[in-house]
Enzyme design. Structure first.
Site, PDB file in Angstrom:
ATOM      1  NE  ARG A   1      -0.308  -6.020  10.722  1.00  0.00           N
ATOM      2  CZ  ARG A   1      -0.138  -5.074   9.807  1.00  0.00           C
ATOM      3  NH1 ARG A   1       0.453  -3.951  10.103  1.00  0.00           N
ATOM      4  NH2 ARG A   1      -0.555  -5.248   8.575  1.00  0.00           N
TER       5      ARG A   1
ATOM      6  NE  ARG B   1      -2.511   0.471   3.478  1.00  0.00           N
ATOM      7  CZ  ARG B   1      -3.256   0.453   4.568  1.00  0.00           C
ATOM      8  NH1 ARG B   1      -4.529   0.690   4.491  1.00  0.00           N
ATOM      9  NH2 ARG B   1      -2.716   0.180   5.739  1.00  0.00           N
TER      10      ARG B   1
END
Ligand code: ADP
Ligand code: ZN
Length: 220
Positions: free
Chosen positions: A171, A127
């Protein structure tokens, strides 16, 4: 029929779970959605869960299990559930088996959508934002016409801190289904690996085929 969908983020698990539930006429139960609803309603459970969610941590097992059991006790859950985001720990997996056994039911299969780490990182870190006009691009699905530059204003695109590959990797490490839980289902021949690196339609096709196999195996 009761099915579990397992997999790290970036595998399209939620979308697949909704599709499969629709096709099978089962109820889609996502613990993340249940927690977010509880937070929105301002309930005590929501307040407890929020502390953990805000830190990106798992909500404690007792809270999670109580909430999930309340949901699956309701009438619309009796003909079948697609579990999405639950279980996330071995304790949750064992608690679910116990609860279902008490109703004469069982988890028919734990469908594990797998995608190589590098591909997940590529998907989640793809992104890019324009710092000037706020336009959002996605390297794979919605790239800018000229690499790294905003289509509208020509500015150089930037990446948010938490979309950077190193952060995404950290993450991912935290959110991966724990090995002991995968081993638990594998040891009982209930774990089915699904290749999540394929196109979404192909993942759906494989999921439906494996569900068919798992449920005919059980009724024979
Ligand atoms: P994400 O938004 O990270 O894809 P979810 O929507 O599944 O994940 O869940 C959002 C948050 O809700 C998680 O980060 C976690 O704090 C909590 N949560 C959801 N499911 C569980 C679970 N089975 N056990 C513990 N915590 C959970
Ligand atoms: Zn721009």
């Amino acid at each position: 029929m009761n099915l579990i969908l397992l997999g790290p983020p970036g595998t399209g698990k939620g979308t697949q779970a909704r599709l499969i539930a629709d096709r099978l006429g089962a109820l889609h139960v996502a613990t993340g959605d249940l927690f977010r609803n509880a937070v929105k309603q301002g309930s005590e459970l929501g307040a407890r869960a929020k502390e953990y969610m805000d830190r990106g941590e798992l909500v404690p097992d007792d809270v999670t299990i109580d909430m999930l059991f309340d949901r699956i006790d309701q009438p619309d859950a009796q003909s079948g559930v697609i579990f999405d985001g639950f279980p996330r720990t071995l304790q949750q997996a064992e608690a679910l088996d116990k609860a279902l056994a008490g109703k004469g039911k069982a988890v028919d299969a734990a469908l594990h959508i797998t995608v190589p780490d590098d591909e997940i990182v590529r998907r989640l870190s793809g992104r890019w934002l324009c710092p000037d006009c706020g336009a959002i691009y996605q390297e794979q699905t919605q790239p800018p016409i000229k690499a790294q530059l905003c289509d509208d204003c020509g500015n150089e695109l930037q990446q948010r801190d938490d979309d950077r590959p190193a952060v995404v990797r950290a993450r991912l490490e935290k959110q991966r289904p724990p090995t002991e839980m995968l081993d638990y289902y594998r040891g009982q021949n209930r774990l089915v690996d699904i290749d999540g690196a394929q196109a979404p339609d192909d993942v759906t096709r494989d999921l439906l085929a494996e569900i068919e196999r798992a449920t005919t195996r059980i009724s024979n």
